[in-house]
Design an enzyme around this catalytic site. Structure first.
Site, PDB file in Angstrom:
ATOM      1  CG  PHE A 172     -54.143 -65.330  -0.496  1.00 38.46           C
ATOM      2  CD1 PHE A 172     -53.927 -66.789  -1.068  1.00 38.46           C
ATOM      3  CD2 PHE A 172     -53.601 -66.051   0.708  1.00 38.46           C
ATOM      4  CE1 PHE A 172     -53.247 -67.946  -0.959  1.00 38.46           C
ATOM      5  CE2 PHE A 172     -52.808 -67.902   0.948  1.00 38.46           C
ATOM      6  CZ  PHE A 172     -52.787 -67.871   0.613  1.00 38.46           C
ATOM      7  CG  ASP A 173     -50.673 -59.967  -3.129  1.00 36.70           C
ATOM      8  OD1 ASP A 173     -50.901 -59.769  -1.868  1.00 36.70           O
ATOM      9  OD2 ASP A 173     -49.669 -59.625  -3.902  1.00 36.70           O
ATOM     10  CG  ASN A 214     -43.720 -54.997  -0.551  1.00 37.77           C
ATOM     11  OD1 ASN A 214     -44.709 -54.723  -0.169  1.00 37.77           O
ATOM     12  ND2 ASN A 214     -42.691 -55.520  -1.035  1.00 37.77           N
ATOM     13  CE1 TYR A 215     -41.214 -56.842  -5.633  1.00 37.85           C
ATOM     14  CE2 TYR A 215     -42.152 -57.857  -3.739  1.00 37.85           C
ATOM     15  CZ  TYR A 215     -41.462 -57.671  -4.727  1.00 37.85           C
ATOM     16  OH  TYR A 215     -40.324 -58.920  -4.914  1.00 37.85           O
ATOM     17  CG  ASP A 216     -45.708 -50.259  -8.306  1.00 37.65           C
ATOM     18  OD1 ASP A 216     -46.375 -49.632  -8.269  1.00 37.65           O
ATOM     19  OD2 ASP A 216     -44.688 -50.819  -7.103  1.00 37.65           O
ATOM     20  CG  HIS A 220     -43.254 -62.706  -6.754  1.00 32.53           C
ATOM     21  ND1 HIS A 220     -44.550 -61.607  -6.622  1.00 32.53           N
ATOM     22  CD2 HIS A 220     -42.599 -62.338  -6.719  1.00 32.53           C
ATOM     23  CE1 HIS A 220     -43.254 -60.724  -5.746  1.00 32.53           C
ATOM     24  NE2 HIS A 220     -41.520 -61.512  -6.052  1.00 32.53           N
ATOM     25  CD  GLU A 228     -62.999 -81.981 -11.719  1.00 30.98           C
ATOM     26  OE1 GLU A 228     -63.837 -81.474 -11.552  1.00 30.98           O
ATOM     27  OE2 GLU A 228     -63.461 -83.219 -10.116  1.00 30.98           O
ATOM     28  CG  ASP A 278     -68.238 -76.027 -20.414  1.00 37.28           C
ATOM     29  OD1 ASP A 278     -67.014 -75.729 -20.804  1.00 37.28           O
ATOM     30  OD2 ASP A 278     -69.699 -75.387 -19.870  1.00 37.28           O
ATOM     31  CG  HIS A 337     -37.700 -62.398  -5.881  1.00 33.76           C
ATOM     32  ND1 HIS A 337     -38.320 -60.975  -6.064  1.00 33.76           N
ATOM     33  CD2 HIS A 337     -35.942 -61.589  -6.883  1.00 33.76           C
ATOM     34  CE1 HIS A 337     -37.294 -59.853  -6.303  1.00 33.76           C
ATOM     35  NE2 HIS A 337     -36.239 -59.981  -6.769  1.00 33.76           N
TER      36      HIS A 337
END
Length: 645
Positions: free
Chosen positions: A293-294, A377-379, A426, A473, A574, A585
């Site tokens: 979880f980046d 490793n990822y951008d 991702h 919900e 609201d 991927h």
């Protein structure tokens, strides 16, 4: 109210003075000992109603503190206006989860590993010098394979061999080996040495001119705006054409957009990417736990790039710095963190009429607001686009280096000789706090429906639009369906356009797979948000992160699955719309040694929000590059200097 640096708005971006003030308050309160570190720092935004009312608000910041010696942690809110601690709660890690992993802990991981005899011996059996190994500490998840120390902070570490200082170690994974590290005790508690696989010998040095080969003969592209840019930014307040909004930045979400309006009409109060998860598909004993979880585990935006003109952004660029706090609570300014510029985007509208002889063309352009952040490793790049016709788009770009293994097979692609890249996803969660024309709002699910041939449709050509209102919900947890063109129309329940239709904006999903892990899996319970493409909740100022506030080692169930248990009404309320989108991927050889950008995102388009095309007032191009335009006295005809469409 007197505030630091004469702050002019409740949602103003963080300043260095405010970061220093928060640290001073915590020091005075005795909360910053020698071994205490910041793991999270962000503005604690006032409730929406307070901001929209224009009332004076208290400037507050939220800090998650960690004692790296004891493992204890606290969730603290500080007011810089009153110079006081507003709240302070000690976390219960087995229940709440752990604070994010920080740089201080990353930096000590190789020393911890190299002090462990079992780790060194495993490397020596493979003929690898520990000094050559770059360790990658990764979030451990919440599995039952590590019950020895409940509540302790742990990571799992892989090793990658680095042959020389400029060698990219991702090319040389030491597969079959993983270490379990207790970050608090600073010990290696277990080494899983499952198998000795050959270390791939391919090169990953994409920045080596010999690997790149001779450069192509490409002529420069220069983008100019001789009269300057068309947008203005003052203290985070952006105006461009009919668009009006504010920008923000924090280390968990990165770029945030606030109070987005078009021609004076509100559309979205706050928009951000509130979480992302990268689950991997390899079930092997050393990789089954891989899912990151980046946002919630790493605070990935703290690593945002300082963008460079001509490389990251082209044109007449305005950069904005972002201020965050480092592990010690000192201000750190990321220069050029946010890039803003305009882009030509082809034809906006066009028609050549055979009856009237009318020939009209208008060009589309968009305002781009973006940032880029590397994480391991990822951008990842995040690009918000605002268009002249009222459209909003988010495009996420994934590039960098795929995570590698030494075992190509059923769950990984061989991308170079002996080098594998495990299958993975991702998945991003966009939090869209909608205020379409001011609210209240509701969501309708709209899709195409076939009409059977028969009475009323004798030739079988008919199809209709199916509309389903999401009322609670429990109803508003939806999958995408590309086969029916399913979209979600976010409407104002009290306002209509000139045709009597509800004003609204439509969310167009890409319709790619959501979370593919089994329903009974640990990652499913921790990333439940990613199992559905759409969630709609009733607004609550405390509901900010779809996997919960504390994601690291959280056992699951926090965030969206917990909130929707209340089953609140969402029809004429609201509301907040949460949209999961992303990439599945299956890596290709073409993704090595560096991955060309892959794209994902979504679009919000006005649907009945306007009474007609809102871009009729866009002026015709006058730059001399359209048919009939003049440049240096010359009329340009067909085939000469015609603008691209």
């Amino acid at each position: 109210m007197t505030t630091l640096e004469n702050r002019t708005h409740a949602l103003a971006m963080t300043s260095e003075a405010e970061v220093r003030a928060v640290r001073e308050v915590l020091l005075d309160a005795g909360l910053l000992g020698e071994t205490v570190r910041y793991t999270f720092f962000t503005p604690e935004e006032p409730a929406k109603g307070e901001v929209l009312s224009g009332a004076e608000t208290d400037r507050r910041f939220r800090v998650i503190l960690l004692d790296i010696a004891s493992g204890r942690s606290w969730d603290v809110v500080v007011s810089t206006d009153s110079r006081s601690v507003v709240s302070n709660r000690e976390l219960d890690p087995p229940r709440d989860g752990q604070p994010p992993i920080i740089d201080t802990e990353f930096e000590m991981i190789e020393d911890i590993l190299n002090a462990a005899a079992e780790w060194r011996e495993a490397l020596e059996r493979r003929g690898i010098d520990p000094a050559q190994v770059r360790a990658v500490p990764l979030s451990a998840g919440a599995f039952d394979d590590y019950p020895e120390h409940p509540g302790h902070r742990v990571v799992r570490a892989f090793g990658f061999r680095q042959d020389h200082e400029k060698d990219h170690p991702w090319a040389h994974p030491i597969d079959g080996l993983v270490a379990y590290v207790d970050l608090t005790a600073r010990t290696v508690d277990r080494v899983v040495d499952h198998a000795e696989h050959p270390v791939p010998e391919t090169t990953g040095n994409f920045d080596d001119p010999e690997v790149q080969g001779p450069p192509l003969d490409l002529k420069p592209i220069e983008i100019t705006q001789p009269q300057g840019r068309s947008f203005t930014v003052e203290d985070g307040h952006v105006r461009w054409g009919k668009w009006d909004l504010r920008i923000g930045f924090n280390e968990r979400e990165g770029l945030t957009l606030h109070q987005i309006a078009f021609d004076g009409r509100p559309i979205c109060y706050r928009a951000s990417v509130a979480e992302m998860v990268v689950p991997y598909a390899d079930p092997s004993p050393v990789r089954f736990w891989q899912n990151y979880f980046d946002c919630g585990e790493y605070m990935f935006a703290r690593y945002a790039d300082s963008l460079q003109l001509g490389c990251d952004c082209l044109g007449d660029i305005l950069y904005t710095d972002a201020v965050i706090a480092d592990d010690l609570g000192n201000p750190r300014t990321i220069e050029n963190a946010i890039c803003m510029h305009e882009e030509d985007y082809g034809v906006l509208w066009k028609h050549s009429d055979m009856f009237t002889g009318s020939r009209e063309t208008r060009r589309q352009r968009r305002l781009v607001i973006s940032f880029f952040t590397p994480i391991g490793n990822y951008d990842y790049g995040f690009y918000w686009y605002l268009y002249l016709d009222g459209t909003i788009e988010l495009e996420c770009k994934a590039t960098g280096i795929v995570f590698t293994s030494g075992t190509p097979g059923e769950y990984a692609t061989e991308i170079a000789p002996g080098l594998g890249a495990p299958f993975h996803q991702h998945l991003f969660s966009a939090r869209l706090d909608m205020t379409v024309d001011g609210g209240p709002n509701a969501v309708e699910e709209i899709e195409a429906a076939r009409v059977p041939m028969g009475e009323g449709n004798p030739y079988g050509n008919a199809f209709r639009r199916s509309v389903t209102r999401l009322s609670r919900e429990s109803d508003a947890q939806r999958d995408a369906n590309a086969s029916t063109g399913r979209v979600w129309h976010i409407i104002n329940t009290e306002k209509t356009n000139a045709l009597g239709q509800p004003v609204g904006y439509t969310l167009h999903p890409e319709g790619q797979p959501t979370l593919l892990a089994d329903d009974a899996s640990v990652i499913r319970s921790r990333a439940t948000f990613a199992a559905k493409a759409l969630w709609v909740t009733q607004y609550d100022a405390d509901e900010r992160y779809p996997a919960g506030d504390f994601v690291n080692q959280n056992p699951g169930g926090a965030g969206l699955p917990a909130w929707v248990q209340a089953d609140r009404p969402v029809d004429g309320e609201d509301i907040v719309v949460w949209h999961t989108f992303g990439l599945t991927h299956f890596p290709r050889p073409e993704d090595w040694p560096i991955m060309p950008v892959d794209y994902t995102g979504f679009v919000l388009k006005p649907s009945g929000f306007f009474d007609r095309n809102p871009a009729l007032d866009i002026p015709a191009s006058t730059n001399g590059h359209c048919h009939g335009g003049k440049e240096n006295g010359e009329v340009h005809g067909p085939g000469k200097d015609r603008g691209a469409e």
